[in-house]
Write an enzyme that holds these catalytic residues in place. Structure first.
Site, PDB file in Angstrom:
ATOM      1  N   HIS A 142       0.794  -1.227   0.000  1.00 38.42           N
ATOM      2  CA  HIS A 142       0.000   0.000   0.000  1.00 38.42           C
ATOM      3  C   HIS A 142       0.838   1.294   0.000  1.00 38.42           C
ATOM      4  O   HIS A 142       0.670   2.166  -0.841  1.00 38.42           O
ATOM      5  CB  HIS A 142      -0.906   0.031   1.234  1.00 38.42           C
ATOM      6  CG  HIS A 142      -1.656  -1.237   1.453  1.00 38.42           C
ATOM      7  ND1 HIS A 142      -2.772  -1.564   0.732  1.00 38.42           N
ATOM      8  CD2 HIS A 142      -1.442  -2.277   2.315  1.00 38.42           C
ATOM      9  CE1 HIS A 142      -3.238  -2.743   1.144  1.00 38.42           C
ATOM     10  NE2 HIS A 142      -2.449  -3.188   2.096  1.00 38.42           N
TER      11      HIS A 142
HETATM   12  C1  BDR Z   1      -2.628   0.513   5.506  1.00 34.90           C
HETATM   13  O1  BDR Z   1      -2.739  -0.091   6.785  1.00 34.90           O
HETATM   14  C2  BDR Z   1      -1.491  -0.500   7.248  1.00 34.90           C
HETATM   15  O2  BDR Z   1      -1.579  -1.777   7.782  1.00 34.90           O
HETATM   16  C3  BDR Z   1      -0.531  -0.407   6.101  1.00 34.90           C
HETATM   17  O3  BDR Z   1       0.763  -0.040   6.541  1.00 34.90           O
HETATM   18  C4  BDR Z   1      -1.142   0.627   5.209  1.00 34.90           C
HETATM   19  O4  BDR Z   1      -0.694   1.917   5.544  1.00 34.90           O
HETATM   20  C5  BDR Z   1      -3.404  -0.337   4.519  1.00 34.90           C
HETATM   21  O5  BDR Z   1      -4.743  -0.415   4.870  1.00 34.90           O
END
Ligand code: BDR
Ligand code: CA
Length: 344
Positions: free
Chosen positions: A260
């Site tokens: 992400h």
């Molecule tokens: C987001 O949530 C976190 O677990 C990850 O680092 C990312 O920023 C994804 O939903």
């Protein structure tokens, strides 16, 4: 070309680690500093993990780390939200190989220390010293730090060029009820950012889930052979392993995992990586009911007009990304890591 000045706000975090590597090694961005926040793990771990990544990239003389908010503004949904302490864990819960975000990243312990100054005062001081609309904020964790900074000193608003954040979901199933994790951890903070009037690009879960990387990509990245490349490969593998093992019923290996946070960094200098963006209203449900923390998009982004020809909707406040270009994203990561190797 002038480098894009950014402040990177992280809750490191496996994919945050990749975002930090890409930002630190990119020659298109100038990282003014890295701020940490509680999210994937507790603040002491997000800060320590961030320092380990900075050391792995050998950037400790150039980029400093500032510890930020320990707890969300109001929500107590995360396990450490109530008391700010690690809760007792079962053996399974303590197994770091089952975690998408291990407490400690698989990097050597570091002697590096965070700065004495905390994230929010540093952010405010730094922004106020900069020309108007010159700094891009890149929060890839819960928005607590930026929200606190906005609430503390609104003069920073005109210093911020835009916000490119990882957060929100609409179509994509999010494991935390319907809410995307970063918003779910601190819904009030996200809403403060969304209603601040800032130019906000939301790199949502819908978009990040279109750029999954798998074993093959991890292998190719590992071959680059540098410390940062090995870390990126390890992070992909960690996410693959953890997701496979914790999948309901252990049905089999997960073939690809979304990375992400680096997608938000990529979008700062390569906005074309986001292939489907809608300009819409977006607000966070703060009702503390079932949808607490969900991001609600305007219904009428497909343009519905009233009898006067006016678009019927709340004012548009975000550029909401729904899809991204996986090839461009993957090439961008590899390009940065390969250049990093040439420099050494
Ligand atoms: C987001 O949530 C976190 O677990 C990850 O680092 C990312 O920023 C994804 O939903
Ligand atoms: Ca994150």
């Amino acid at each position: 070309m002038e480098k894009e000045k950014i402040i990177l706000d992280v809750d490191t975090g496996s994919d945050d680690a990749v975002a930090i590597v890409c930002a630190l090694l990119s020659d298109e961005v100038d990282v003014l500093g890295i701020t940490t926040v509680t999210g994937n793990v507790e603040i002491r771990n997000t800060t320590d993990n961030t320092l380990r990544v900075v050391e792995c990239c050998d950037k400790q003389d150039e980029v400093k780390v500032y510890r930020g908010a320990e707890l969300p503004l109001a929500s107590t949904l995360v396990p450490w939200g109530i008391q700010g302490k690690t809760l007792p864990r079962t053996e399974k819960e303590s197994d770091q190989s089952l975690k998408v975000h291990p407490d400690h990243l698989p990097l050597p312990e570091t002697k590096l220390k965070e700065e004495d100054k905390r994230a929010v005062p540093w952010m405010i001081e730094t922004l106020l010293s900069m020309p108007d609309r010159s700094v891009t904020l890149v929060p890839v964790g819960p928005e607590t730090n930026l929200a606190l900074a906005i609430r503390s000193d609104e003069r920073i608003l005109k210093k911020i060029k835009r916000v490119v954040m990882m957060g929100g979901s609409h179509d994509k199933y999010a494991p935390t009820q319907g809410a995307e994790f970063n918003v779910w951890v601190d819904p009030e903070a996200c809403e403060i950012v969304l209603s601040s009037g800032l130019d906000v690009t939301m790199v949502s879960l819908d978009a990040t889930s279109t750029v999954s990387l798998g074993e093959e990509e991890a292998k190719a990245i590992r071959k680059i052979g540098t410390g940062p490349a090995i870390l990126v490969a390890d992070m992909i593998d960690q996410r693959l392993n953890a997701s496979s093992k914790t999948m309901k019923g252990n049905e089999g290996a997960v073939v690809g995992v979304a990375l992400h946070d680096p997608l938000a960094v990529c979008a700062v200098t390569h906005p074309e990586v986001l292939t489907d963006i809608i300009d819409t209203s977006c607000h966070v449900d703060l009702g503390r009911g079932f949808a607490y923390g969900e991001t609600v998009l305007g219904r009428n982004y497909e343009a519905v007009y009233d009898e006067n020809g006016e678009i019927m909707d709340l004012p548009k406040n975000v550029h909401y990304a729904r899809k991204a270009d996986k090839d461009l994203f993957y090439k961008w990561i590899c390009g940065i890591l390969l250049k990093g190797r040439e420099r050494h």
